[in-house]
Every structure is written in C-alpha cells, then in structure tokens.
Design an enzyme around this catalytic site. Structure first.
Site, PDB file in Angstrom:
ATOM      1  N   LYS C 116       0.827  -1.212   0.000  1.00 16.40           N
ATOM      2  CA  LYS C 116       0.000   0.000   0.000  1.00 16.40           C
ATOM      3  C   LYS C 116       0.861   1.263   0.000  1.00 16.40           C
ATOM      4  CE  LYS C 116      -3.314  -2.827  -0.014  1.00 16.40           C
ATOM      5  NZ  LYS C 116      -3.851  -3.212  -1.320  1.00 16.40           N
ATOM      6  N   GLU C 201      -2.379   6.165   8.165  1.00 12.99           N
ATOM      7  CA  GLU C 201      -3.111   6.989   7.220  1.00 12.99           C
ATOM      8  C   GLU C 201      -4.037   7.898   8.010  1.00 12.99           C
ATOM      9  OE1 GLU C 201      -4.484   5.019   3.338  1.00 12.99           O
ATOM     10  OE2 GLU C 201      -6.326   5.465   4.428  1.00 12.99           O
ATOM     11  N   HIS C 236     -15.049  -2.288   9.323  1.00  9.26           N
ATOM     12  CA  HIS C 236     -14.364  -2.165   8.032  1.00  9.26           C
ATOM     13  C   HIS C 236     -14.719  -3.262   7.040  1.00  9.26           C
ATOM     14  CE1 HIS C 236     -12.136   1.063   9.814  1.00  9.26           C
ATOM     15  NE2 HIS C 236     -11.791   0.276  10.822  1.00  9.26           N
ATOM     16  N   ARG C 293      -7.916  -7.230  -8.525  1.00  4.54           N
ATOM     17  CA  ARG C 293      -8.637  -8.502  -8.663  1.00  4.54           C
ATOM     18  C   ARG C 293     -10.111  -8.212  -8.855  1.00  4.54           C
ATOM     19  NH1 ARG C 293     -11.417  -7.888  -3.961  1.00  4.54           N
ATOM     20  NH2 ARG C 293     -10.235  -7.061  -2.203  1.00  4.54           N
TER      21      ARG C 293
END
Lengths: 165, 503, 503, 165
Positions: C116, C201, C236, C293
């Site tokens: 990431k 983040e 999440h 994907r």
C-alpha cells in the site's frame, strides 16, 4: 465385490476395490461418491472428473439421469449372474392384459363395457390428469374382461383399471 | 386509486403478481384451495383466504366466492393472472358492478376477443389478415361444421371457441376422421372452459407461432413491446419461448407490430394483451387470436425491453398513462424461457406428481426463475403441470443458449420428474440452434434420443459406474439393517417367549 | 488461447467463475478442501481435485499444490477469484513461469499496488490525490510509526501493508493507545496475509467509500464501468454496495472515473481492478488503494452496465480487445447488493455455523442471487462468513430498495443465523433511504431496535401468538412421545424381567 | 388450554380454544398454523392475515423472528405460572465467572496465566473464527482460576475456556 453392469446393451465389469478405488475392465480408477443432502442425487468424482446425476432404483433396474440423458442400468452381482446364466431364464407370458393407470387422475369415461370385443388402438378409458384428457388405448385385439373402475373415480398411478382377455 | 389487490390465481403467476404489488407498495390478498394451504402465494401474501376443495371448479373457478372474499377483505382490485377467470367477461363485469378494479381489459374487449369467431370478424374489419376458417359469428353444429369443412380445406384445425392453451384443439386430415375428433374436442373444451363450442380453421403448414405483446392505457395510447417466438410446442402446448424471434427482421417486426396495435385498437383495448400470429415460410402472417390477459411467457419480453409488464398492468389499471412511448421501447439482447413441467420426458411426457424433497435453483448473472414451488411442497394432479419458468438473458441468441444450457444443468428438482432433460436435449439440437423450426418441430423432427448419440456412448460408462456404486451402497446399507433387525427381533422373540411361558 | 481454467477459490465466487467459463465454452477445474467435498463449485466443475484439510493454509493457500493440479489436469489458465491467492505477486509469477495464463493483472501491477505504501507513492506521481499518511516506501518499525504519527495527525488508521477487507486495520484516537493497537493490527495482518507490516493513514471523518471498476486490455485500452458506493460497513467489512452512488453527480463521476483510469495506467494495469476512494463531505476525493482482482461487489456494476465482468476478464486474458469503449458504457437504473453472512445480528454479529437444512431463494424480476450454499451444506468456521449475495436491480434507487425489501422478506435460510434482519432494518432506515450515510453509519448511528418501534409493538402480539402456538404444538407432541415411550419401555421391562428370572 | 405469554415486558393471555380458534384477551380469532417443510418456519393465517416466521426454542424461552425483528417470548401455562408466583423465585448467584466461547473457533493466544490478577476489560483469550480475530475480555476484576484450553486448540460454541475467581 465385482459387478456386471449393463447399459444400452453394453456390459461393463466393475469391481469395487476399496472405498477409494474401482476397477473398470482393466483400469484402476480413484473414485469418490457422495449423495447430495441425502437425496437420490450423487456427486461422483472419478479420476478427477466431476459428474452429478440422479440415480433411482426402479424395480430391478437402476435409472440414471446424467446430463439430460436417461440410462436404464442393470447391475448384477457377478456370482449371482453366473448362477442365473447356468439355470437359464424362462419368461412366462400371461394371456391377459391389465390396463394400468400410467399416472394418477380422474376417470372421465369408459367407452367400453365388460364382454365387449375391442380392436388394437381402440380407446378403453379416458383419464383426466393435470387438465389434460388422456386416451388409454388397447395394445391388441381382445375382449374386455373386467372393468375395475367407474367414471368419476380417482385412481392412483399403476392401479389396474380393466383387463383384456 | 386502489390499495389492496386480490390475486385470483395460484402458482408462479400468483407469486409474480404479489411481488409486483409489494414492489409498488400495495397490499395483497391471496385465495387458495385446500391443496394449496402451504403454497408460496399464500405464504407471500398479506392476507389469505380458503376457497374450497382442490378441484379448480370448487376453488379457483368460484367467481362468487372470490368476489365475496374481495368485499370482506376490502380488496379494491383483482388481478386474475392467466387461466382460471382471466378471460371471463362475466367475471370482469361483476368486478365493475361491485366497484372493484379489474386489472385487465374492459369486459367488452374480453367478449370481443374471447369468442374466437367474433374476434376474427372484428379484426378482419380492421384490415388484419386472418387464417381462413369458419369466422362466422355464432356456434355451429357438427353437421354444419362437417358441411363447411371441405371449403376450409384439409388439413384443418378444430379449435375451442372459448379456448386457449391448445385445449379442445384437434388436427383433422380428412373428412372421415372428423366426426370422432369433433366429439373429443368438444368434450375437452367442455371440461376445460365449460363451453363445448368449436370452430374450424385452415391448418397453416410449416408455420411459426409468433406473438406480439401489447400494452394500452385508458388514455388511448397503445404500443407493442415486440414479439415472442413460441413455435416450440408439443400437443399445442408451448414449451419454450424466446424474444426476439430468430425468424423476423426489423421490417417484418415493424409491420407485424403495427398490425398488432391495430388489432388491439379494434376492440378498444386497455391493459396488457397478446396478439398471436401464424407466420408461414414465405413470411405471410395471419392473426390467430388475441389473449386478453397476462401471458405465461411475458418474462422474455421483460428481459429484452426492461419493462416490468405486471407493474405496468397495475399502473394502467390505476388510470396512469403508459410509462413508455413506442419510440422509447428499446430491444436489448436475447431472452429464452423454458417451461419446467412436472412430467416425464422419457415416458411420453406423462404428468408426475409427488412431494418435492429437494431443489436447487440455477442462479447468477442473467438467470431468472419464476416458480411457486419449493422443497416440501406437494405437486398434485389438480392443476397445470408447469412448476417453474426458467428465463435467461444473453447479449446474443447464442449466448442465451449457452447460458440456458448451464442453468438447466444446474437445476435440481427431486421428488417429481421434470421435462428439464427435454430442454437440455433441445438446447443441443442443431436445428434449434440454427433457428430452423416450426410449430411441428418437437412432434415431428425431434427425439429425446437423437441428439449426439456419440456423447451418449461416452457417458454410458459413467452411468454404469454411478448405478453400480449406488447399488453397492444400497447393498451395504441393507446388510446393516438386516443385522440390526436381527438383534431387535431377537429381543422381541424373548418377549414372545416370556409371554408364552406366563400364559 | 487457453481452453481449461482452474479456479483457485471456493464459495460463491468459484461458482460465479465456473458459470462464466461454462457460458464461454471453457472447461473448468475446481480445487477443494476436505470441508468442501460437497460444495457447489465442486459439483458444478468439470473436474475437481482435493487440496488438503479444511484450514485455508493447508488448502486454498497452497499455491504449490494448486499449480501441481493445474499441470496434472492440463489447465492452461487460473482464475484466482478474490482473497486467498488473488493478490499474490509470486503466485501470478509462478503461473507465468509455468506457461499458465493468470486471469488477472501482471505480477508487476500486483506488486506495485499490493504494497500500500508503494502504491500511494506511484499514484501520487501520476497526479492522483491520496489521503495523507506514511506513504514512504518500505516498512517502518513501531518506533518510527509512533514518531511520525503526530505529523499524520489523529484520528488516524493503522492499515496492513499487504491488506484488504479491513483486516489488520485499527483506528487510533491518541498516541497513548497506539502501541497496543499497533500490536493487535500486526498480529491480525500476520494471521491474514502472512505479513505483519503496517502503515499509517489520516482518518478522513464523515467519509464515504466510493470505488471505481476498471477494465483494461493488453492492447492499452483502459475504461471504467462507473462507481460503487460501499459506505455501509461494520468493522471495516462491507455489508452492502450499490451503483450508482447516491452521492455523486455526473460531473464528479466523470472526474473520479478519469482519475481512476489514470491510477490504473500508472501501474500499466491489465484485466479487471478497482480503485477505492474516500470522498469527504465537501466532495474531495482521495485514492485509498487499488484492488488488483475481481471484487465481491462486482455484480452491482454488472446490473447497471450490462457488462459481464468475469466473462470480460477471461476475454482479456485470452488477449482480446475490450468489448466496449468508454462511450459505449451506458448506466441504466440502480442496483443494490446485500451480503448475506452467517452471523447473528441480534447477538453482536457473532459467526453462526451449522448445516443448512432448508433454503428458499428470492427470485423473480430484477433479482439475482450469487451463492455457494444449498440445503444440506455445512457452514464451517474455517472460511469467510459470507454465504450469499443478494443483488437487485430497479429503474430507480427507490424501486431497487422496495425490491430488495421484498426479496429479503422472501429469503429463508434455516440451520444457521444470518444477517438478513440487519439488511431488513437497514432498508427501513430513513437515513439509508435518503442516501445520508458515511462509513461510520452502521457502527455509530444505526441500531437493530431503533427502526419503527411502533410497528414492533403492533407485531409483538403476533410474535406472542406464534410462540404460544409453537409451544402448544410441542407440548402436544411430547405428550404423544411420552405415551409411545411408556409402551416401549414396558416391553423392555418385560425383557429385563425375563432375563432376571433366567439368570 | 390457556397460556400467559410475555413479549417485550407485555403480557398476552392466549387460549387455544380448538384446532381452528384462539382467544387473545377477549377476541376469538380463527387461526391456522403450519410448519413449512417440517422446519422451524411457521406459516400463520390469523383472521385472514398471513404471517411467516422462524420460531426457535431457546432454553426456556421462544425466539420469534418476524419481518426482520426478533422477539424473546416467554410462554407459560397459566396454571404453572400461578404455582410459580405462589412459591416465589430465588435466584442464586455463583462467585465464579466461566468464560465460554461465544462461537466455534480456534484459540490464537491466551495472554493471561493461571493465578494472574486481571482487570475488567482485560483481554483473556483471542479466538479466531471465520478469519476474524475476536478478543474475549474479562467482565470484572479477579484472578484467573483455571485455563482449560491451549493456544492452537479448536473449541466448540459454549465450551468453557477459563474461569475467573
């Protein structure tokens, strides 16, 4: 355990070797079969190939419905089959024909009476089932022997409706 | 505007209508026979009332009881579905008398199209081509019919005046066989519709059955939603329908569509209806009849147009304008519907009854199943053998066929036999794939054994193995049961001995 | 061009891929764990091979075994689905080494987006806005992360570098609680991905999760298929997705779409992928990550665009050009997907396992179910709790919600608890209906009890009656059993007596 | 047969009059209930209204799932209830807390040891189930008494994992 299995007039020699293997003719094949949800539906993995099929027992035969095709299969224990072959099979044929209901339904009308002569193809009984009227015809010339049902009567599948002498 | 809809029907179509009502925020009232207490339409509706015993005459055809239930439950509209009371002018009239909205055409339109003779006369006046036949208004005696038959010409069809769905229909090849066929046609018509009247029609040979879906509102707007090809039939019963027809081009489609609209306008039609045509090899088309109701095969039209026909029917009955103009109707891709019937395709399609013990529906992209049955539900001999409709959509006809193949292969129904293998064989037929078929195709040029006997041989070994393993398992199981029973019996023997000893 | 596809996955997505292959005329090879012998993907595939025991590490994550099976069975392509090996660069590389087509992006693209940190650096270079965070390439120690955290600013998110699906993700409100959360995040990431690396983040508050579906061919064509709104989440985990997003207008859609295409081009992307964005209240959007994907929620895009994404993936992998240009992609209507999980929404969503004894799928117009389970199948604790996806299409969002309501009401699954009631409650939520929600909605402003407590009271009496009748039936039944047992026992007592007498 | 049934702290008096009627309070209502396919799913037609619901027995209570809502229902035979009310009910509370597995899963780690003092909210066990890690916390301060499982062990739902004294 060895079986001789006949489909479409072709014989297959199939041996159950152990829980995971069968021998078909000379080939030893890994096999795994499971019935689906306890139903007469079988999932077969044979040498990696996956098949699924309905398998019904139908009196002495097995009926296999596989990929839209139906097979009538005769499965015989090898030993049994040998004994039978030795004894010979005599098939006795009765003179009387019994008209059986091919499906459950309601007898609409019986256009023949006991003692009446009938021709091959003549309508013996009209049976209503699922909103369709079905004409049940005589398979040969003969005389109506016994009529066992009445118009308006509900009948079960395979119930004998009348006999032809 | 009505708020509560009684659905005067059963099975998949009752479920279909309940779904549409629910999605429009309308309340629903189901009616049911004693055989249908646990049917899906009863389970899904907001209210449910018993009509009577299983036979249709004592339940779903009891207009009087249904109207009583409507009043008692406060239903202010009735959707009749198809079959049963759907095309009974008197029923539609009675609804109007009671201030109940009938979700369908006006009684006068039903009457005008319901008598097939009158219908033909009406559309002829509107300039619609018809198959030559005894279009004279009124009922003819056997003598009259036998007299007029040679003028119509052989082969011809005897058809029920009140008919539909192939019931009371007979094909006649010569004058000699006609009296007997007249009799059986009248008998079947009487049983199915309570009306034994019949008429004659020239048999168009090599014909395709192609029909147009019409929708019309009460503001004078009438449009068509394109055609459906319904030539795959057996004993005049449709088995598979598709849209668009592989036989039509845009020009013919437009021409037939505008004729269909004209035919509907000729009877001042409102709501959804279908104009059936026969199309011969040379692309001449003839009006056959109008079905003044929702059609079994309406989903194929829904799949290619995106129009929810049942929702549109309800909106129309509520007085709304059509949601679409003719120009807004777009055709996209190809749809096929297979009627799944409880009947044995390997045994002359005889009906199959019994309890469904297991079922696995095909799902995934482009697949729709409309059904009223589920595991645990009993299929009785009282009603139509159709237990489900499997509908697929594909970008092209070829893709739709491939998708239908995989969906049919996935579909499992245990407890009754179904005609799924028939559809599987059909999907493998080169003539079907090529779009080369007419209404006689299934009966005359199709066989359950014909297709791909090579692959049959390849699979025969697998069938042999499956049966052998099943037989082996069963033998093992019964050996165990015998062993267990031996022990049990021996205990009971002891009891018997004990009892004898102490007598 | 490949002809036989191995599907390196299980459950509904394996079934979905098998269906696409079958509809394209390709042969399929399934792999399965010991727990999945009777799973639908095994039953539907042409071939099926055992991988190993139930745990994923010993079965679906065994890349080596899967490649062996591919070679042995002659499969010349592998579709990885989602999860498991789908985003493992090394697996994609090994496929290439063995001459097996990997139906997905190039290993280099997986690598570029899989880490990431690297991904953020790459897209920043391409001018794509990102959420502020530790986008520096490479792995940071806990000390480094704790040092840099105040610069990022609280609240912030700890996220797994190799992550996805919310696993290894933790929200941090202050520096004090951060060490413990770092530890648990690393632990979960290690367990889920075999890689405990994490990054930080900034937490965008009041944000919506909106993602764009990308498809790209090997000829340099890259297009997007519009967005999906995925803000309905819990821990999440996405629970519901829809397309289009009720939050976007055409202008923002076009802008985000072209940024998404740019992000994909930045890693030279081929095949289907998803660019995830966070969108804040002021409609600023930030690149979050790219999923290289097929996505769980791809069907909502299929429903509104008519594009079969899996079929398109296969075509792309076979070297074909995209079937559509950006201009040809049309959006039609609205689609919603509810993820049906085996978990109890009334008991803190704890997973529910067991054998499914009965199931009734919602069907009819505009409804699609993608599932891998059926009556008789056992839900084990080894895999994801998602057992089905219920997808509906409607002309408008309101219509789609109404249709979803009726579909949820129809859906029956017996044997395990499901979160269907959660979705039913959500469909009744005024905030959901109004499109007013962000990614915290379910956890912070939603309750299973809140909705319509008035109607709850009205139904309480019905619930009382149902329970009373069930209890009464049960009491009657057990009375009968006791009576039957009494007789049986007395026989056995006799046996006992007889035995004693003759000892 | 008369029952007193409690839902959401509200009591309903429900009498089973005969096979086709019940009395709820003063109202006599026609009723018809069928279990669907032998499952704990019931189709109820009450005074013409059609309902369908999952009804599960959960120890002494009944759990009714109706239109997306769950109800905990207590059904008591009227006579039984009177007897109980007369006798009075005493609830004994034990001193020990047994941590039970809320779901089947795999014990990932046990960050506490026997004899260790723990605080309310402290993580006792991490249980992995369906790919999620679930932290099982102590409901109160105490001392770890017995640890009955090991890391890496699979556990059943409701299995006791450890106890807090």
């Amino acid at each position: 355990m060895k079986y001789v299995t006949t489909v479409d007039e072709k014989e297959f020699e199939i041996e159950i070797v152990d829980e995971h293997h069968i021998r078909v003719g000379d080939r030893l094949l890994p096999v795994n079969i499971e019935s689906v949800s306890g139903q007469p539906v079988f999932s077969l993995i044979l040498d990696g190939k996956s098949y699924e099929s309905y398998v019904y027992q139908n009196e002495d035969e097995w009926e296999v419905l596989l990929r839209g095709r139906q097979y009538q299969v005769k499965v015989e224990d090898e030993r049994e089959k040998r004994l039978k072959a030795a004894a010979g099979e005599g098939v006795a044929e009765g003179g009387e024909f019994h008209l059986k209901a091919p499906m459950p339904g309601l007898v609409v009308t019986i256009p023949v009476a006991e003692g009446q002569e009938v021709k091959k193809g003549q309508v013996l009984i009209i049976l209503e089932s699922m909103k369709m009227q079905n004409e049940l015809k005589s398979p040969r010339d003969g005389v109506v022997d016994r009529v066992r049902v009445k118009a308006g009567e509900s009948v079960e599948q395979k119930q004998t409706l009348l006999s032809i002498q | 505007m009505f708020k509560k809809v009684l659905i005067a029907n059963r099975g998949e179509i009752a479920v279909r209508i309940i779904r549409a009502c629910r999605e429009l925020g309308l309340e629903t009232v189901a009616v049911f026979s004693e055989a249908d207490r646990s049917a899906l339409h009863v389970r899904y509706a907001d209210e449910a009332y018993l009509l009577g015993p299983a036979p249709s005459r004592e339940s779903y055809l009891r207009a009087d009881k249904i109207l009583d239930i409507a009043k008692a439950s406060g239903a202010d509209a009735i959707h009749p579905g198809y079959g049963f009371l759907a095309e009974r002018e008197d029923f539609a009239s009675k609804c109007a008398d009671l201030g109940i909205d009938f979700i369908g055409p006006k009684p006068s339109s039903i009457a005008a199209m319901g008598d097939k003779g009158k219908a033909r006369a009406t559309v002829i006046k509107a300039g619609v081509p018809v198959v030559p036949g005894t279009e004279a208004v009124g009922n003819m005696t056997d003598d009259d019919l036998l007299r007029v038959a040679p003028q119509v010409g052989f082969p011809l069809l005897i058809k029920a005046t009140a008919g539909g769905g192939g019931k009371g229909m007979r094909e006649v090849r010569s004058l000699e066989e006609m009296p007997a066929l007249l009799q059986s046609a009248r008998r079947e018509a009487e049983a199915a519709f309570g009306d034994g009247n019949v008429y004659l029609e020239k048999l168009v040979e090599g014909a395709r059955h192609i029909e147009f879906q019409i929708i019309a509102d009460s503001h004078g707007n009438v449009i068509h939603l394109g055609e459906r090809e319904c030539s795959i039939q057996r004993r005049h019963q449709k088995l598979l329908e598709e849209a668009p027809s592989p036989f039509l081009d845009d020009e013919l489609r437009e021409k037939m569509g505008s004729v269909a609209v004209k035919a509907a306008q000729a009877v001042d039609y409102v709501n959804a209806g279908t104009i059936e045509f026969l199309v011969d090899k040379d692309r001449n088309f003839y009006f056959l009849e109008m079905n003044t109701r929702l059609q079994v095969e309406h989903p194929v039209t829904e799949m290619v147009t995106g129009v929810d026909i049942v929702a549109e029917q309800i909106r129309i009955a509520r007085g709304r304008q059509l949601s679409y103009s003719q120009e807004q109707v777009q055709f996209n891709g190809h749809a096929i519907e297979c009627r799944v019937n409880a009947e044995d395709p390997f045994n002359n399609f005889i009906p199959s009854t019994g309890r469904i013990t297991h079922s696995l529906l095909p799902t995934g992209p482009g697949v729709r199943v409309d059904t009223g049955v589920y595991p645990g539900f009993e299929i009785t001999p009282y009603y139509d053998p159709m237990i489900a409709k499997l509908i697929v959509w594909g970008e092209t006809r070829a893709q739709a066929i491939l998708r239908m193949r995989r969906a049919l292969e996935e579909y499992r129904i245990v407890g009754v036999r179904t005609n799924i293998p028939f559809h599987q064989t059909l999907m493998d037929s080169h003539r079907f794939m090529g779009g080369q078929f007419d209404t006689r195709f299934v009966e005359e040029r199709f066989s359950m054994d014909a297709a791909a006997s090579e692959s049959r041989q390849a699979q025969a070994e697998i069938a042999a193995i499956l049966a052998t393993l099943a037989a082996h398992k069963q033998a093992e199981r019964s050996a165990q049961i015998v062993r267990r029973n031996e022990r049990d019996t021996s205990n009971w023997k002891w009891v018997g001995r004990w009892e004898r000893m102490h007598r």
